[in-house]
Write a protein that holds these residues in place. Structure first.
Motif, PDB file in Angstrom:
ATOM      1  N   ASP A  80      16.406  14.828  46.897  1.00  0.00           N
ATOM      2  CA  ASP A  80      17.130  15.652  45.853  1.00  0.00           C
ATOM      3  C   ASP A  80      16.395  16.317  44.658  1.00  0.00           C
ATOM      4  O   ASP A  80      15.316  15.844  44.360  1.00  0.00           O
ATOM      5  CB  ASP A  80      18.127  14.937  45.036  1.00  0.00           C
ATOM      6  CG  ASP A  80      19.285  15.817  44.251  1.00  0.00           C
ATOM      7  OD1 ASP A  80      19.359  16.671  44.304  1.00  0.00           O
ATOM      8  OD2 ASP A  80      20.058  15.006  43.737  1.00  0.00           O
ATOM      9  N   LEU A  81      16.648  17.615  44.544  1.00  0.00           N
ATOM     10  CA  LEU A  81      15.815  18.440  43.289  1.00  0.00           C
ATOM     11  C   LEU A  81      16.950  18.849  42.414  1.00  0.00           C
ATOM     12  O   LEU A  81      18.219  19.250  42.653  1.00  0.00           O
ATOM     13  CB  LEU A  81      15.254  19.573  44.047  1.00  0.00           C
ATOM     14  CG  LEU A  81      14.469  19.530  45.395  1.00  0.00           C
ATOM     15  CD1 LEU A  81      13.945  20.914  45.725  1.00  0.00           C
ATOM     16  CD2 LEU A  81      13.134  18.870  44.955  1.00  0.00           C
ATOM     17  N   PHE A  82      16.725  18.620  41.364  1.00  0.00           N
ATOM     18  CA  PHE A  82      17.811  19.173  40.063  1.00  0.00           C
ATOM     19  C   PHE A  82      17.855  20.562  39.697  1.00  0.00           C
ATOM     20  O   PHE A  82      18.778  21.177  39.930  1.00  0.00           O
ATOM     21  CB  PHE A  82      17.690  18.180  39.059  1.00  0.00           C
ATOM     22  CG  PHE A  82      17.905  16.866  39.142  1.00  0.00           C
ATOM     23  CD1 PHE A  82      18.586  16.132  40.248  1.00  0.00           C
ATOM     24  CD2 PHE A  82      17.637  15.764  38.199  1.00  0.00           C
ATOM     25  CE1 PHE A  82      18.762  14.848  40.553  1.00  0.00           C
ATOM     26  CE2 PHE A  82      17.974  14.551  38.411  1.00  0.00           C
ATOM     27  CZ  PHE A  82      18.212  13.841  39.540  1.00  0.00           C
ATOM     28  N   ILE A  83      16.607  20.958  39.515  1.00  0.00           N
ATOM     29  CA  ILE A  83      16.386  22.340  39.020  1.00  0.00           C
ATOM     30  C   ILE A  83      15.051  22.775  39.698  1.00  0.00           C
ATOM     31  O   ILE A  83      14.031  22.245  39.899  1.00  0.00           O
ATOM     32  CB  ILE A  83      15.983  22.595  37.487  1.00  0.00           C
ATOM     33  CG1 ILE A  83      17.267  22.041  36.968  1.00  0.00           C
ATOM     34  CG2 ILE A  83      15.875  23.854  37.203  1.00  0.00           C
ATOM     35  CD1 ILE A  83      17.087  21.718  35.237  1.00  0.00           C
ATOM     36  N   ALA A  84      15.357  24.115  40.383  1.00  0.00           N
ATOM     37  CA  ALA A  84      14.290  24.870  41.136  1.00  0.00           C
ATOM     38  C   ALA A  84      13.773  25.845  39.904  1.00  0.00           C
ATOM     39  O   ALA A  84      14.680  26.948  40.091  1.00  0.00           O
ATOM     40  CB  ALA A  84      14.316  25.117  42.444  1.00  0.00           C
ATOM     41  N   CYS A  85      12.712  26.172  39.436  1.00  0.00           N
ATOM     42  CA  CYS A  85      12.372  27.026  38.800  1.00  0.00           C
ATOM     43  C   CYS A  85      11.554  28.114  39.574  1.00  0.00           C
ATOM     44  O   CYS A  85      10.524  27.735  40.013  1.00  0.00           O
ATOM     45  CB  CYS A  85      11.478  26.764  37.550  1.00  0.00           C
ATOM     46  SG  CYS A  85      11.215  28.024  36.417  1.00  0.00           S
ATOM     47  N   VAL A  86      11.938  29.306  39.963  1.00  0.00           N
ATOM     48  CA  VAL A  86      11.354  30.139  40.823  1.00  0.00           C
ATOM     49  C   VAL A  86      11.082  31.526  40.311  1.00  0.00           C
ATOM     50  O   VAL A  86      11.587  31.733  39.317  1.00  0.00           O
ATOM     51  CB  VAL A  86      12.240  30.129  42.206  1.00  0.00           C
ATOM     52  CG1 VAL A  86      12.555  29.005  42.798  1.00  0.00           C
ATOM     53  CG2 VAL A  86      13.512  30.889  41.975  1.00  0.00           C
ATOM     54  N   ASP A  87      10.344  32.263  41.009  1.00  0.00           N
ATOM     55  CA  ASP A  87      10.270  33.520  40.623  1.00  0.00           C
ATOM     56  C   ASP A  87      10.507  34.821  41.403  1.00  0.00           C
ATOM     57  O   ASP A  87      10.044  36.109  41.343  1.00  0.00           O
ATOM     58  CB  ASP A  87       8.499  33.903  40.138  1.00  0.00           C
ATOM     59  CG  ASP A  87       7.874  34.000  41.445  1.00  0.00           C
ATOM     60  OD1 ASP A  87       8.402  33.726  42.611  1.00  0.00           O
ATOM     61  OD2 ASP A  87       6.812  34.100  41.493  1.00  0.00           O
ATOM     62  N   GLY A  88      11.781  34.516  41.837  1.00  0.00           N
ATOM     63  CA  GLY A  88      12.294  35.368  42.830  1.00  0.00           C
ATOM     64  C   GLY A  88      11.739  35.874  44.109  1.00  0.00           C
ATOM     65  O   GLY A  88      11.869  36.976  44.716  1.00  0.00           O
ATOM     66  N   LEU A  89      10.833  35.066  44.487  1.00  0.00           N
ATOM     67  CA  LEU A  89      10.250  35.032  45.878  1.00  0.00           C
ATOM     68  C   LEU A  89      11.295  35.372  46.987  1.00  0.00           C
ATOM     69  O   LEU A  89      12.400  34.668  47.007  1.00  0.00           O
ATOM     70  CB  LEU A  89       9.448  33.804  46.502  1.00  0.00           C
ATOM     71  CG  LEU A  89       8.174  33.562  45.276  1.00  0.00           C
ATOM     72  CD1 LEU A  89       7.780  32.171  45.630  1.00  0.00           C
ATOM     73  CD2 LEU A  89       7.135  34.587  45.664  1.00  0.00           C
ATOM     74  N   THR A  90      11.054  36.301  47.994  1.00  0.00           N
ATOM     75  CA  THR A  90      12.202  36.448  48.821  1.00  0.00           C
ATOM     76  C   THR A  90      12.452  35.395  49.761  1.00  0.00           C
ATOM     77  O   THR A  90      11.876  34.771  50.466  1.00  0.00           O
ATOM     78  CB  THR A  90      11.318  37.639  50.104  1.00  0.00           C
ATOM     79  OG1 THR A  90      10.950  38.840  49.064  1.00  0.00           O
ATOM     80  CG2 THR A  90      12.471  38.428  50.774  1.00  0.00           C
ATOM     81  N   GLY A  91      13.951  35.340  49.746  1.00  0.00           N
ATOM     82  CA  GLY A  91      14.695  34.238  50.435  1.00  0.00           C
ATOM     83  C   GLY A  91      14.688  33.080  50.117  1.00  0.00           C
ATOM     84  O   GLY A  91      15.229  32.207  50.536  1.00  0.00           O
TER      85      GLY A  91
END
Length: 169
Positions: free
Chosen positions: A96-107
């Motif tokens: 389980d992951l609660f929050i994934a902080c991403v930078d808009g990487l494709t897909g």
């Protein structure tokens, strides 16, 4: 200081078993936050130095400690690549992951939804700002950035809403 290329090759070869062991180690079952990002690095390949994308997954564990879950170099990114990365993490024990902080990487958001459907995907603040400022003329950029920062960095939802109401229209 100059280092002969053979020394670098010998050191790299000597640590590769440890690197492979690290890459396949078991992971915690739950991470409250994961950050996914990319660094551009120089890689020697076929007697040439090429710039390649090094994708990183950095997590914060339940004790608040940072843990680099893995690093991947890929020619292209997309849902298929991210699905393989997240499936690897799942196979290594991440349930389980609660929050994934991403930078808009494709897909990436679609892959997270597929492997960890309960995870909340959040665009990091730097990328929120960049995406928002894309629609602002250069002469107003500094002023708008200041106003947006007050919204995005608010410590409560109410404070963010208050700052958003004050945002010039």
């Amino acid at each position: 200081m100059e280092v002969p290329p053979t020394l670098i090759s010998n050191v790299t070869e000597a640590v590769m078993d440890e690197v492979r062991h690290w890459q396949m180690r078991s992971l915690e079952s739950v991470y409250p936050i994961v950050y996914v990002d990319c660094l551009m690095v120089n890689v020697r390949e076929n007697q040439r130095v090429l710039k390649k994308a090094l994708y990183l997954v950095l997590a914060v564990d339940l004790n608040g400690q940072k843990d680099l879950l893995g690093m991947w170099i890929a020619q292209t990114e997309g849902a298929k690549f991210w699905l393989s990365v997240l499936t690897e993490l799942q196979n290594r024990g991440v349930k389980d992951l609660f929050i994934a902080c991403v930078d808009g990487l494709t897909g990436l958001p679609e892959a997270i939804e597929s492997v960890y459907p309960q995870t909340r995907v959040q665009l990091c603040m730097v990328h929120l700002m960049r995406n928002s400022l894309r629609y602002v003329s250069y002469k107003h950029m500094k002023e708008v950035a200041t106003d947006l920062k007050a919204i995005y960095s608010a410590s409560t939802e109410a404070e963010a809403e208050f700052n958003a109401e004050r945002f010039p229209r």
